[in-house]
Design a protein around this motif. Structure first.
Motif, PDB file in Angstrom:
ATOM      1  N   GLU A 133       0.814  -1.230  -0.078  1.00  0.00           N
ATOM      2  CA  GLU A 133      -0.181  -0.146  -0.070  1.00  0.00           C
ATOM      3  C   GLU A 133       0.795   1.114   0.050  1.00  0.00           C
ATOM      4  N   ASP A 134       0.360   2.385  -0.569  1.00  0.00           N
ATOM      5  CA  ASP A 134       1.236   3.616  -0.542  1.00  0.00           C
ATOM      6  C   ASP A 134       1.644   4.280   0.792  1.00  0.00           C
ATOM      7  N   PHE A 135       0.946   3.864   1.699  1.00  0.00           N
ATOM      8  CA  PHE A 135       1.323   4.378   3.298  1.00  0.00           C
ATOM      9  C   PHE A 135       2.319   3.397   3.750  1.00  0.00           C
ATOM     10  N   GLU A 136       2.324   2.122   3.382  1.00  0.00           N
ATOM     11  CA  GLU A 136       3.199   1.361   3.762  1.00  0.00           C
ATOM     12  C   GLU A 136       4.822   1.547   3.048  1.00  0.00           C
ATOM     13  N   LYS A 137       4.628   2.242   2.037  1.00  0.00           N
ATOM     14  CA  LYS A 137       6.059   2.521   1.504  1.00  0.00           C
ATOM     15  C   LYS A 137       6.523   3.886   2.199  1.00  0.00           C
ATOM     16  N   PHE A 138       5.856   4.769   2.989  1.00  0.00           N
ATOM     17  CA  PHE A 138       6.200   5.738   3.824  1.00  0.00           C
ATOM     18  C   PHE A 138       6.695   5.107   5.301  1.00  0.00           C
ATOM     19  N   PHE A 175      -0.337  10.445  -8.635  1.00  0.00           N
ATOM     20  CA  PHE A 175      -1.678  11.447  -8.606  1.00  0.00           C
ATOM     21  C   PHE A 175      -1.481  12.742  -8.966  1.00  0.00           C
ATOM     22  N   ARG A 176      -0.739  12.857 -10.118  1.00  0.00           N
ATOM     23  CA  ARG A 176      -0.667  14.023 -10.694  1.00  0.00           C
ATOM     24  C   ARG A 176      -2.229  14.898 -10.895  1.00  0.00           C
ATOM     25  N   ASP A 177      -2.475  16.167 -10.240  1.00  0.00           N
ATOM     26  CA  ASP A 177      -3.782  16.833 -10.699  1.00  0.00           C
ATOM     27  C   ASP A 177      -4.766  16.080  -9.934  1.00  0.00           C
ATOM     28  N   LYS A 178      -4.489  15.310  -8.944  1.00  0.00           N
ATOM     29  CA  LYS A 178      -5.612  14.606  -8.044  1.00  0.00           C
ATOM     30  C   LYS A 178      -5.448  15.028  -6.883  1.00  0.00           C
ATOM     31  N   THR A 179      -5.600  16.301  -6.418  1.00  0.00           N
ATOM     32  CA  THR A 179      -5.523  16.636  -5.127  1.00  0.00           C
ATOM     33  C   THR A 179      -6.218  16.027  -3.886  1.00  0.00           C
ATOM     34  N   SER A 180      -7.238  15.343  -4.156  1.00  0.00           N
ATOM     35  CA  SER A 180      -8.232  14.787  -3.262  1.00  0.00           C
ATOM     36  C   SER A 180      -7.313  13.299  -3.042  1.00  0.00           C
ATOM     37  N   ARG A 181      -6.449  12.893  -3.704  1.00  0.00           N
ATOM     38  CA  ARG A 181      -5.590  11.616  -3.467  1.00  0.00           C
ATOM     39  C   ARG A 181      -4.531  11.639  -2.455  1.00  0.00           C
ATOM     40  N   TYR A 182      -4.289  10.633  -1.915  1.00  0.00           N
ATOM     41  CA  TYR A 182      -3.345  10.559  -1.168  1.00  0.00           C
ATOM     42  C   TYR A 182      -1.908  10.727  -1.537  1.00  0.00           C
ATOM     43  N   SER A 183      -1.292  12.177  -1.892  1.00  0.00           N
ATOM     44  CA  SER A 183      -0.248  12.228  -2.655  1.00  0.00           C
ATOM     45  C   SER A 183       0.695  12.727  -1.671  1.00  0.00           C
ATOM     46  N   LYS A 184       0.686  12.993  -0.562  1.00  0.00           N
ATOM     47  CA  LYS A 184       1.759  13.230   0.246  1.00  0.00           C
ATOM     48  C   LYS A 184       1.653  12.538   1.587  1.00  0.00           C
ATOM     49  N   ASP A 185       2.483  12.466   2.451  1.00  0.00           N
ATOM     50  CA  ASP A 185       2.433  11.977   3.948  1.00  0.00           C
ATOM     51  C   ASP A 185       3.109  13.001   4.787  1.00  0.00           C
ATOM     52  N   ALA A 186       2.218  13.679   5.460  1.00  0.00           N
ATOM     53  CA  ALA A 186       2.432  14.779   6.335  1.00  0.00           C
ATOM     54  C   ALA A 186       3.649  14.461   7.550  1.00  0.00           C
ATOM     55  N   PHE A 187       3.328  13.145   7.870  1.00  0.00           N
ATOM     56  CA  PHE A 187       4.036  12.588   9.139  1.00  0.00           C
ATOM     57  C   PHE A 187       5.553  12.411   8.707  1.00  0.00           C
ATOM     58  N   SER A 188       5.627  11.758   7.357  1.00  0.00           N
ATOM     59  CA  SER A 188       6.835  11.579   7.126  1.00  0.00           C
ATOM     60  C   SER A 188       7.705  12.846   6.896  1.00  0.00           C
ATOM     61  N   MET A 189       7.055  13.991   6.294  1.00  0.00           N
ATOM     62  CA  MET A 189       7.640  15.087   6.076  1.00  0.00           C
ATOM     63  C   MET A 189       8.219  15.659   7.351  1.00  0.00           C
ATOM     64  N   MET A 190       7.418  15.584   8.651  1.00  0.00           N
ATOM     65  CA  MET A 190       7.813  16.047   9.877  1.00  0.00           C
ATOM     66  C   MET A 190       8.806  15.075  10.358  1.00  0.00           C
ATOM     67  N   LEU A 191       8.793  13.879  10.283  1.00  0.00           N
ATOM     68  CA  LEU A 191       9.891  12.821  10.463  1.00  0.00           C
ATOM     69  C   LEU A 191      11.342  13.259   9.888  1.00  0.00           C
ATOM     70  N   ARG A 375      -9.659   4.230  -4.329  1.00  0.00           N
ATOM     71  CA  ARG A 375      -9.381   3.611  -5.533  1.00  0.00           C
ATOM     72  C   ARG A 375     -10.525   2.714  -5.878  1.00  0.00           C
ATOM     73  N   PHE A 376     -11.699   2.672  -5.057  1.00  0.00           N
ATOM     74  CA  PHE A 376     -12.773   1.627  -5.132  1.00  0.00           C
ATOM     75  C   PHE A 376     -13.411   1.666  -6.792  1.00  0.00           C
ATOM     76  N   LEU A 377     -13.458   2.717  -7.331  1.00  0.00           N
ATOM     77  CA  LEU A 377     -14.192   2.584  -8.616  1.00  0.00           C
ATOM     78  C   LEU A 377     -13.113   2.156  -9.557  1.00  0.00           C
ATOM     79  N   THR A 378     -11.745   2.459  -9.496  1.00  0.00           N
ATOM     80  CA  THR A 378     -10.971   1.606 -10.505  1.00  0.00           C
ATOM     81  C   THR A 378     -10.732   0.269 -10.209  1.00  0.00           C
ATOM     82  N   GLU A 379     -10.552  -0.243  -9.181  1.00  0.00           N
ATOM     83  CA  GLU A 379     -10.290  -1.555  -8.691  1.00  0.00           C
ATOM     84  C   GLU A 379     -11.562  -2.502  -9.104  1.00  0.00           C
ATOM     85  N   MET A 380     -12.812  -1.595  -8.719  1.00  0.00           N
ATOM     86  CA  MET A 380     -13.991  -2.446  -9.139  1.00  0.00           C
ATOM     87  C   MET A 380     -14.292  -2.752 -10.565  1.00  0.00           C
TER      88      MET A 380
END
Length: 482
Positions: A133-138, A175-191, A375-380
């Motif tokens: 998962e994307d958050f697992e990578k962070f 997720f370029r141009d998709k600001t509603s997606r998980y495109s950053k991880d604030a915690f990782s930036m703080m870390l 990602r529900f719609l895409t994967e469904m």
């Protein structure tokens, strides 16, 4: 018996005849596959999780090496992630990073192969290679950085901080141009900022803190995936702006946060960055949906009982498809179930008699639910299209003749299609539900920090964390797996 061998068994049922024995074999093969398919990933490695929850990490480590499911190539990443976590729990940072570095490299190189696509289409996504998962990578960077710090390898920790920037850019590109997606991880930036600061790079520390703060400031109501901007982060942005002499930036953030910064002398022993990891990440289960296939002037699509439309992914020769034969599709799709939390809050007793509440900085529970929804719609669409391919294959075989062999093959395919349908329920389960943190001033030499956790019943437990004050930043992550 593994899922893979069950699937193979149903595929290899005799295609030479459709005798009574073949029918019995079909039923038997179906029952075997059914038994194998009922269990989720979490259930199939439940013993390992139970040992982790009980604090029996050495036994959990042995269970990992004995688990045949995790030893399969498609689950190699999960094996490496869990090995990295269990060695981290055993306070063996060198061994932990040996596996986490392999997992990190594996994620970077992971690409969808022709074989993976075919398996996902003809069988189910649980048989594909797990890529994370994307958050697992962070979260890999979080544990790797802590391991390097515990090993005294500050330069390697700084490299990990820089790699957080690369991971963030990769996520933004995804997720370029998709600001509603998980495109950053604030915690990782703080870390990242904390790691830079620990290495004396105050300039890059400010940039990282500012980037983290901007994520919150640009989020609806200042909340990013279940987390409000920590007060400590606000102070760190202003403090590092002051240390760098960035007066305009200091003034700007003082106005935004309503804080007037007052410089303070650093404690003789430095400071402790205390992380508290609470609980387990949510468990992946599966749920059922029902759709019908339809066609209009544009092409094929799927519709549910509420009239929602999902596009067909791929190409179908319309002359070969009889929609009346396709009827209703039963679809299994992953869903998360939150793991119950034993503790609800934590605080630290300071040497001056005051208490410091730990602030939430990462809500993996919320991230898991939100990113799956995104990602529900895409994967469904992909899942439904995969089922449609199976149905169309049945039609094609049935159309080649009405003899017993064709009927037998069709029956086998129908049974196989029904019983092999399974959602991908894999995830890095031993990640915490949420992460909290605080900064604590230290005296020179030995410091006994009193961490108090509060359970749902209101009972308090006190845990002593011993840290050496050396004048710089010290780190400790306390993990509650109840």
């Amino acid at each position: 018996m593994s899922i893979g061998s069950c699937n193979l068994g149903i595929i290899m049922i005799s295609f030479n005849s459709c005798s009574k024995k073949t029918t019995q074999a079909l039923i038997l093969g179906g029952l075997i596959l059914s038994l194998c398919s009922c269990s989720t990933y979490n259930q199939r490695i439940a013993t390992y999780y139970a040992h982790m929850k009980d604090g029996n990490y050495a036994q959990a480590n042995k269970d990992l090496d004995r688990n045949k499911l995790l030893k399969k190539d498609r689950n190699k990443l999960l094996y490496m992630l869990e090995k990295g976590k269990v060695y981290h729990m055993l306070r063996m940072p060198d061994s932990s990073n040996a596996y986490l570095n392999k997992a990190d490299a594996y994620m970077e190189q992971a690409r969808a192969t022709v074989k993976d696509v075919a398996v996902g289409t003809l069988v189910n996504p649980m048989m594909q290679t797990y890529k994370g998962e994307d958050f697992e990578k962070f979260m890999i960077h979080y544990y790797k950085a802590l391991n390097y710090i515990y090993l005294g390898q500050k330069d390697d920790a700084m490299v990990e901080a820089r790699r957080i920037s690369l991971q963030t850019q990769e996520q933004k590109d995804k997720f370029r141009d998709k600001t509603s997606r998980y495109s950053k991880d604030a915690f990782s930036m703080m870390l990242q900022g904390i790691i830079y600061e620990s290495g004396g790079d105050v300039n890059n520390a400010f940039i990282a803190y500012r980037n983290a703060a901007e994520v919150y400031l640009n989020s609806a109501k200042g909340v990013y995936y279940g987390v409000s901007m920590p007060k400590q982060l606000q102070l760190d942005v202003i403090r590092t702006a002051y240390l760098n002499g960035f007066q305009s930036e200091q003034d700007r953030f003082e106005r935004l946060f309503g804080i007037k910064y007052q410089p303070k002398d650093q404690s003789d022993g430095g400071e402790l960055i205390l992380f508290w990891e609470n609980g387990f990440a949510p468990v992946k289960d599966q749920q059922e949906f029902f759709f019908s296939m339809a066609r209009d002037q544009v092409g094929f699509y799927f519709t549910d009982p509420s009239g929602n439309r999902i596009p067909f992914v791929g190409v179908i020769g319309s002359s070969t498809v009889n929609l009346s034969d396709l009827r209703t599709f039963r679809v299994t799709f992953p869903k998360y179930t939150a793991s119950p939390l034993y503790y609800t809050a934590a605080s630290v007793s300071l040497s001056d008699g005051n208490k410091s509440q730990l602030e939430k900085v990462e809500d993996i529970n919320e991230l898991a639910f939100a990113t799956l929804r995104q990602r529900f719609l895409t994967e469904m669409a992909t899942t439904l299209s995969r089922l449609a391919v199976k149905k169309i294959t049945e039609q094609a075989i049935r159309g080649h003749g009405k003899d017993e062999v064709a009927n037998g093959i069709t029956g086998a395919l129908q049974l196989y299609s029904l019983l092999s349908e399974k959602a991908d329920t894999r995830n890095w389960q031993t990640l915490p539900s949420a992460i909290y943190y605080t900064r604590i001033p230290l005296k020179k030499g030995k410091n006994d920090i009193q961490l108090m956790t509060r359970s749902k019943s209101g009972a308090d437990e006190v845990h002593t964390v011993t840290v050496e004050g050396t004048g710089g930043l010290a780190f400790y992550n306390y993990i509650s797996l109840k």
